[in-house]
Design a protein around this motif. Structure first.
Motif, PDB file in Angstrom:
ATOM      1  N   GLY A   1      14.169  11.887 -17.057  1.00  0.00           N
ATOM      2  CA  GLY A   1      13.320  11.689 -15.884  1.00  0.00           C
ATOM      3  C   GLY A   1      12.260  12.763 -15.757  1.00  0.00           C
ATOM      4  O   GLY A   1      11.097  12.479 -15.429  1.00  0.00           O
ATOM      5  N   ALA A   2      12.624  14.017 -16.031  1.00  0.00           N
ATOM      6  CA  ALA A   2      11.641  15.100 -15.969  1.00  0.00           C
ATOM      7  C   ALA A   2      10.557  14.917 -17.029  1.00  0.00           C
ATOM      8  O   ALA A   2       9.382  15.208 -16.786  1.00  0.00           O
ATOM      9  N   GLU A   3      10.945  14.410 -18.187  1.00  0.00           N
ATOM     10  CA  GLU A   3       9.969  14.157 -19.241  1.00  0.00           C
ATOM     11  C   GLU A   3       8.999  13.052 -18.837  1.00  0.00           C
ATOM     12  O   GLU A   3       7.798  13.136 -19.101  1.00  0.00           O
ATOM     13  N   LEU A   4       9.512  12.020 -18.150  1.00  0.00           N
ATOM     14  CA  LEU A   4       8.637  10.951 -17.655  1.00  0.00           C
ATOM     15  C   LEU A   4       7.648  11.480 -16.629  1.00  0.00           C
ATOM     16  O   LEU A   4       6.467  11.099 -16.638  1.00  0.00           O
ATOM     17  N   ALA A   5       8.099  12.361 -15.735  1.00  0.00           N
ATOM     18  CA  ALA A   5       7.199  12.936 -14.730  1.00  0.00           C
ATOM     19  C   ALA A   5       6.100  13.752 -15.394  1.00  0.00           C
ATOM     20  O   ALA A   5       4.923  13.675 -15.005  1.00  0.00           O
ATOM     21  N   GLU A   6       6.469  14.533 -16.409  1.00  0.00           N
ATOM     22  CA  GLU A   6       5.476  15.342 -17.106  1.00  0.00           C
ATOM     23  C   GLU A   6       4.469  14.461 -17.838  1.00  0.00           C
ATOM     24  O   GLU A   6       3.256  14.698 -17.780  1.00  0.00           O
ATOM     25  N   GLN A   7       4.962  13.426 -18.505  1.00  0.00           N
ATOM     26  CA  GLN A   7       4.071  12.531 -19.231  1.00  0.00           C
ATOM     27  C   GLN A   7       3.178  11.747 -18.284  1.00  0.00           C
ATOM     28  O   GLN A   7       2.013  11.475 -18.602  1.00  0.00           O
ATOM     29  N   GLY A   8       3.699  11.382 -17.110  1.00  0.00           N
ATOM     30  CA  GLY A   8       2.872  10.677 -16.138  1.00  0.00           C
ATOM     31  C   GLY A   8       1.732  11.541 -15.626  1.00  0.00           C
ATOM     32  O   GLY A   8       0.593  11.082 -15.499  1.00  0.00           O
ATOM     33  N   GLY A   9       2.028  12.822 -15.330  1.00  0.00           N
ATOM     34  CA  GLY A   9       0.970  13.734 -14.904  1.00  0.00           C
ATOM     35  C   GLY A   9      -0.069  13.952 -15.987  1.00  0.00           C
ATOM     36  O   GLY A   9      -1.275  13.990 -15.714  1.00  0.00           O
ATOM     37  N   LEU A  10       0.393  14.075 -17.230  1.00  0.00           N
ATOM     38  CA  LEU A  10      -0.549  14.239 -18.342  1.00  0.00           C
ATOM     39  C   LEU A  10      -1.404  12.995 -18.525  1.00  0.00           C
ATOM     40  O   LEU A  10      -2.582  13.089 -18.892  1.00  0.00           O
ATOM     41  N   ALA A  11      -0.826  11.821 -18.273  1.00  0.00           N
ATOM     42  CA  ALA A  11      -1.588  10.577 -18.406  1.00  0.00           C
ATOM     43  C   ALA A  11      -2.759  10.548 -17.428  1.00  0.00           C
ATOM     44  O   ALA A  11      -3.881  10.166 -17.787  1.00  0.00           O
ATOM     45  N   VAL A  12      -2.516  10.950 -16.181  1.00  0.00           N
ATOM     46  CA  VAL A  12      -3.590  10.983 -15.186  1.00  0.00           C
ATOM     47  C   VAL A  12      -4.639  12.024 -15.565  1.00  0.00           C
ATOM     48  O   VAL A  12      -5.850  11.776 -15.476  1.00  0.00           O
ATOM     49  N   LEU A  13      -4.194  13.198 -16.028  1.00  0.00           N
ATOM     50  CA  LEU A  13      -5.129  14.261 -16.405  1.00  0.00           C
ATOM     51  C   LEU A  13      -5.985  13.850 -17.600  1.00  0.00           C
ATOM     52  O   LEU A  13      -7.212  14.055 -17.600  1.00  0.00           O
ATOM     53  N   VAL A  14      -5.377  13.260 -18.613  1.00  0.00           N
ATOM     54  CA  VAL A  14      -6.130  12.815 -19.790  1.00  0.00           C
ATOM     55  C   VAL A  14      -7.121  11.718 -19.406  1.00  0.00           C
ATOM     56  O   VAL A  14      -8.254  11.678 -19.910  1.00  0.00           O
ATOM     57  N   ALA A  15      -6.713  10.834 -18.494  1.00  0.00           N
ATOM     58  CA  ALA A  15      -7.624   9.780 -18.046  1.00  0.00           C
ATOM     59  C   ALA A  15      -8.860  10.372 -17.378  1.00  0.00           C
ATOM     60  O   ALA A  15      -9.994   9.930 -17.640  1.00  0.00           O
ATOM     61  N   LEU A  16      -8.685  11.400 -16.541  1.00  0.00           N
ATOM     62  CA  LEU A  16      -9.821  12.030 -15.871  1.00  0.00           C
ATOM     63  C   LEU A  16     -10.742  12.722 -16.876  1.00  0.00           C
ATOM     64  O   LEU A  16     -11.970  12.654 -16.766  1.00  0.00           O
ATOM     65  N   ILE A  17     -10.159  13.385 -17.881  1.00  0.00           N
ATOM     66  CA  ILE A  17     -10.977  14.065 -18.889  1.00  0.00           C
ATOM     67  C   ILE A  17     -11.771  13.057 -19.720  1.00  0.00           C
ATOM     68  O   ILE A  17     -12.962  13.250 -19.988  1.00  0.00           O
ATOM     69  N   CYS A  18     -11.128  11.982 -20.125  1.00  0.00           N
ATOM     70  CA  CYS A  18     -11.827  10.951 -20.910  1.00  0.00           C
ATOM     71  C   CYS A  18     -12.938  10.310 -20.095  1.00  0.00           C
ATOM     72  O   CYS A  18     -14.015  10.006 -20.643  1.00  0.00           O
ATOM     73  N   ILE A  19     -12.693  10.107 -18.808  1.00  0.00           N
ATOM     74  CA  ILE A  19     -13.730   9.526 -17.948  1.00  0.00           C
ATOM     75  C   ILE A  19     -14.907  10.479 -17.822  1.00  0.00           C
ATOM     76  O   ILE A  19     -16.072  10.063 -17.843  1.00  0.00           O
ATOM     77  N   LEU A  20     -14.631  11.786 -17.689  1.00  0.00           N
ATOM     78  CA  LEU A  20     -15.698  12.777 -17.613  1.00  0.00           C
ATOM     79  C   LEU A  20     -16.560  12.733 -18.878  1.00  0.00           C
ATOM     80  O   LEU A  20     -17.793  12.757 -18.798  1.00  0.00           O
ATOM     81  N   MET A  21     -15.946  12.639 -20.040  1.00  0.00           N
ATOM     82  CA  MET A  21     -16.680  12.575 -21.299  1.00  0.00           C
ATOM     83  C   MET A  21     -17.492  11.280 -21.394  1.00  0.00           C
ATOM     84  O   MET A  21     -18.650  11.284 -21.812  1.00  0.00           O
ATOM     85  N   TYR A  22     -16.885  10.173 -20.977  1.00  0.00           N
ATOM     86  CA  TYR A  22     -17.563   8.875 -21.067  1.00  0.00           C
ATOM     87  C   TYR A  22     -18.790   8.819 -20.163  1.00  0.00           C
ATOM     88  O   TYR A  22     -19.877   8.415 -20.598  1.00  0.00           O
ATOM     89  N   VAL A  23     -18.628   9.230 -18.904  1.00  0.00           N
ATOM     90  CA  VAL A  23     -19.755   9.165 -17.967  1.00  0.00           C
ATOM     91  C   VAL A  23     -20.840  10.159 -18.374  1.00  0.00           C
ATOM     92  O   VAL A  23     -22.035   9.879 -18.224  1.00  0.00           O
ATOM     93  N   SER A  24     -20.448  11.330 -18.900  1.00  0.00           N
ATOM     94  CA  SER A  24     -21.449  12.299 -19.358  1.00  0.00           C
ATOM     95  C   SER A  24     -22.267  11.727 -20.508  1.00  0.00           C
ATOM     96  O   SER A  24     -23.480  11.934 -20.590  1.00  0.00           O
ATOM     97  N   PHE A  25     -21.606  10.999 -21.390  1.00  0.00           N
ATOM     98  CA  PHE A  25     -22.304  10.402 -22.531  1.00  0.00           C
ATOM     99  C   PHE A  25     -23.189   9.236 -22.094  1.00  0.00           C
ATOM    100  O   PHE A  25     -24.316   9.089 -22.566  1.00  0.00           O
ATOM    101  N   ARG A  26     -22.692   8.421 -21.179  1.00  0.00           N
ATOM    102  CA  ARG A  26     -23.441   7.225 -20.779  1.00  0.00           C
ATOM    103  C   ARG A  26     -24.546   7.536 -19.778  1.00  0.00           C
ATOM    104  O   ARG A  26     -25.627   6.943 -19.840  1.00  0.00           O
ATOM    105  N   PHE A  27     -24.295   8.462 -18.865  1.00  0.00           N
ATOM    106  CA  PHE A  27     -25.283   8.753 -17.833  1.00  0.00           C
ATOM    107  C   PHE A  27     -25.809  10.184 -17.961  1.00  0.00           C
ATOM    108  O   PHE A  27     -26.636  10.476 -18.793  1.00  0.00           O
ATOM    109  N   GLU A  28     -25.262  11.081 -17.142  1.00  0.00           N
ATOM    110  CA  GLU A  28     -25.741  12.458 -17.090  1.00  0.00           C
ATOM    111  C   GLU A  28     -24.650  13.290 -16.457  1.00  0.00           C
ATOM    112  O   GLU A  28     -23.843  12.792 -15.658  1.00  0.00           O
ATOM    113  N   TRP A  29     -24.588  14.587 -16.808  1.00  0.00           N
ATOM    114  CA  TRP A  29     -23.430  15.381 -16.407  1.00  0.00           C
ATOM    115  C   TRP A  29     -23.290  15.504 -14.893  1.00  0.00           C
ATOM    116  O   TRP A  29     -22.176  15.643 -14.367  1.00  0.00           O
ATOM    117  N   ARG A  30     -24.400  15.454 -14.151  1.00  0.00           N
ATOM    118  CA  ARG A  30     -24.313  15.533 -12.689  1.00  0.00           C
ATOM    119  C   ARG A  30     -23.612  14.294 -12.128  1.00  0.00           C
ATOM    120  O   ARG A  30     -22.805  14.400 -11.190  1.00  0.00           O
TER     121      ARG A  30
END
Length: 315
Positions: free
Chosen positions: A131-160
Motif C-alpha cells: 500500500g505504501a508503494e502504491l501511494a508513492e507511485q501515485g504521487g509520482l504519477a501526478v508529479l510526472v504528469a505535471l512535468i510532462c505538461i510543462l514541457m508540452y505547453v512550453s514546446f507548443r506555446f511559450e514558457w509564460r
C-alpha cells in the motif's frame, strides 16, 4: 451551436482577477495546511488490509450486514456491493491485535447471521508495504504528469503560458486533495484515477483558451495583452459552457446514483471540474498576463537561410 451561444460583446473577465486570485491563494494555503495537519484518509489500497468477496443467496441487506460487523477484529470494515446486488465486497483494515484469518472468520460469522447460505468467493490480503508503494507511485504519477505538461505547453506555446497552465493544474490538484483531507473522505485508487482525470480535463480547457490567445495575438495588433486575453476567453466561453455543463450532468448522476464503489471518483471529478473551469481563466491566463506575455512572444522564430547574405548583395 457555438455561434448561437457566442457572446457579442467582449466580457472583462480579468476585471475580477485580483480578488479571485487572492481567494485561490488563500484556498491553496488552507488546503496545504489541512493536508499537513489532518493528512489524507488513505483507503485499503494504500494502507493494506484484507478483502473478502461474498455471494449471498438473495439481494444483500448491506445495512444489516454493517450492524453485524461490530466486533473489535472487524471494526472499520467497508461494505459495498460488487457487481450484482447479491455480490458484496468487504474491506477489512489491518489490526495489530488480530491476524487476517481471525478477521475473515469473524466476517463470515457476521455474514452467516444475515444469510445462512452466503458463500465466500475470494479472500485477498494487501500488505501495508504494498500500500505504501502504491501511494508513492501515485504521487509520482501526478508529479510526472505535471512535468510532462510543462514541457508540452512550453514546446507548443511559450514558457509564460506553460507556467500558467502548470500553476492552474497544481491549484486544481491541491484544492481537490484539500477537500478530501478536510472531510476525511477515503482516498483509494479510484480517487487517484479521478485526480489524474481532473489534470487532463483542466489541461484540455486551458489549451483551448491558450490556443485562441495565441491566434488573437497574431490577428489583433492594436490591443494590449489583457484585452486580447479577455477577447479570447469570451470567444471560447460558449465551448466551455457546453463542455462543462454536459460533463457535470454525467458526473452529478454518478455522484448521486453511482453507488459507493465510485463515489470517491465522482467526488474528485465534481470538485476538479468546478475548480478547473475557473482556474483556466483566473489562474492560468491571468498568471501569463502577469508574467508579461505579449505579441512578440507568439511570433514564430525566423530561420535565416544559408547564403541569404550573398543573395542580398547580388545586383
Amino acid at each position: 451551436m457555438f455561434q448561437i451561444l457566442e457572446l457579442k460583446k467582449t466580457v472583462n473577465f480579468l476585471k475580477h482577477a485580483v480578488p479571485v486570485s487572492i481567494m485561490s491563494v488563500i484556498l491553496v494555503i488552507a488546503s496545504i495546511a489541512t493536508l499537513a495537519t489532518k493528512g489524507i484518509n488513505w483507503g485499503l489500497d494504500f494502507t493494506g488490509g484484507t478483502v473478502v468477496e461474498m455471494e449471498f443467496s438473495q439481494a444483500a441487506d448491506l445495512t444489516a450486514l454493517r450492524e453485524q460487523l461490530v466486533a473489535p477484529e472487524v471494526e472499520g470494515a467497508v461494505v459495498q456491493n460488487f457487481g450484482t446486488s447479491r455480490d458484496v465486497i468487504i474491506r477489512l483494515p489491518v489490526k495489530e491485535d488480530f491476524k487476517s484469518d481471525v478477521q475473515v472468520r469473524a466476517t463470515q460469522a457476521a455474514a452467516a447471521i444475515v444469510d445462512a447460505n452466503v458463500e465466500t468467493k475470494r479472500v485477498e490480503f494487501v500488505g501495508p508495504q504494498v500500500g505504501a508503494e502504491l501511494a508513492e507511485q501515485g504521487g509520482l504519477a501526478v508529479l510526472v504528469a505535471l512535468i510532462c505538461i510543462l514541457m508540452y505547453v512550453s514546446f507548443r506555446f511559450e514558457w509564460r503560458l506553460a507556467m500558467g497552465s502548470v500553476a492552474a493544474l497544481a491549484h486544481d490538484v491541491i484544492l481537490t486533495l484539500g477537500i478530501f483531507s478536510l472531510f476525511q473522505l477515503e482516498f483509494d485508487l479510484t480517487v487517484l484515477a479521478g485526480v489524474l482525470t481532473v489534470v487532463g480535463y483542466s489541461l484540455n480547457d486551458t489549451i483551448v483558451v491558450f490556443d485562441r490567445i495565441r491566434e488573437n495575438f497574431l490577428k489583433i495588433r492594436k490591443s494590449g495583452p489583457s484585452e486580447i486575453v479577455n477577447t479570447s476567453i469570451t470567444q471560447t466561453m460558449s465551448r466551455t459552457i457546453i463542455t462543462t455543463g454536459t460533463t457535470l450532468i454525467v458526473v452529478v448522476a454518478l455522484f448521486m446514483k453511482g453507488g459507493a464503489m465510485i463515489h470517491g471518483f465522482a467526488t474528485a471529478l465534481l470538485m476538479g471540474i468546478v475548480v478547473g473551469t475557473y482556474s483556466s481563466i483566473y489562474v492560468a491566463s491571468y498568471l501569463a498576463v502577469r508574467l508579461g506575455v505579449s505579441r512578440e512572444h507568439m511570433l514564430p522564430v525566423e530561420v535565416e537561410k544559408e547564403g541569404a547574405d550573398q543573395d542580398a548583395l547580388m545586383p
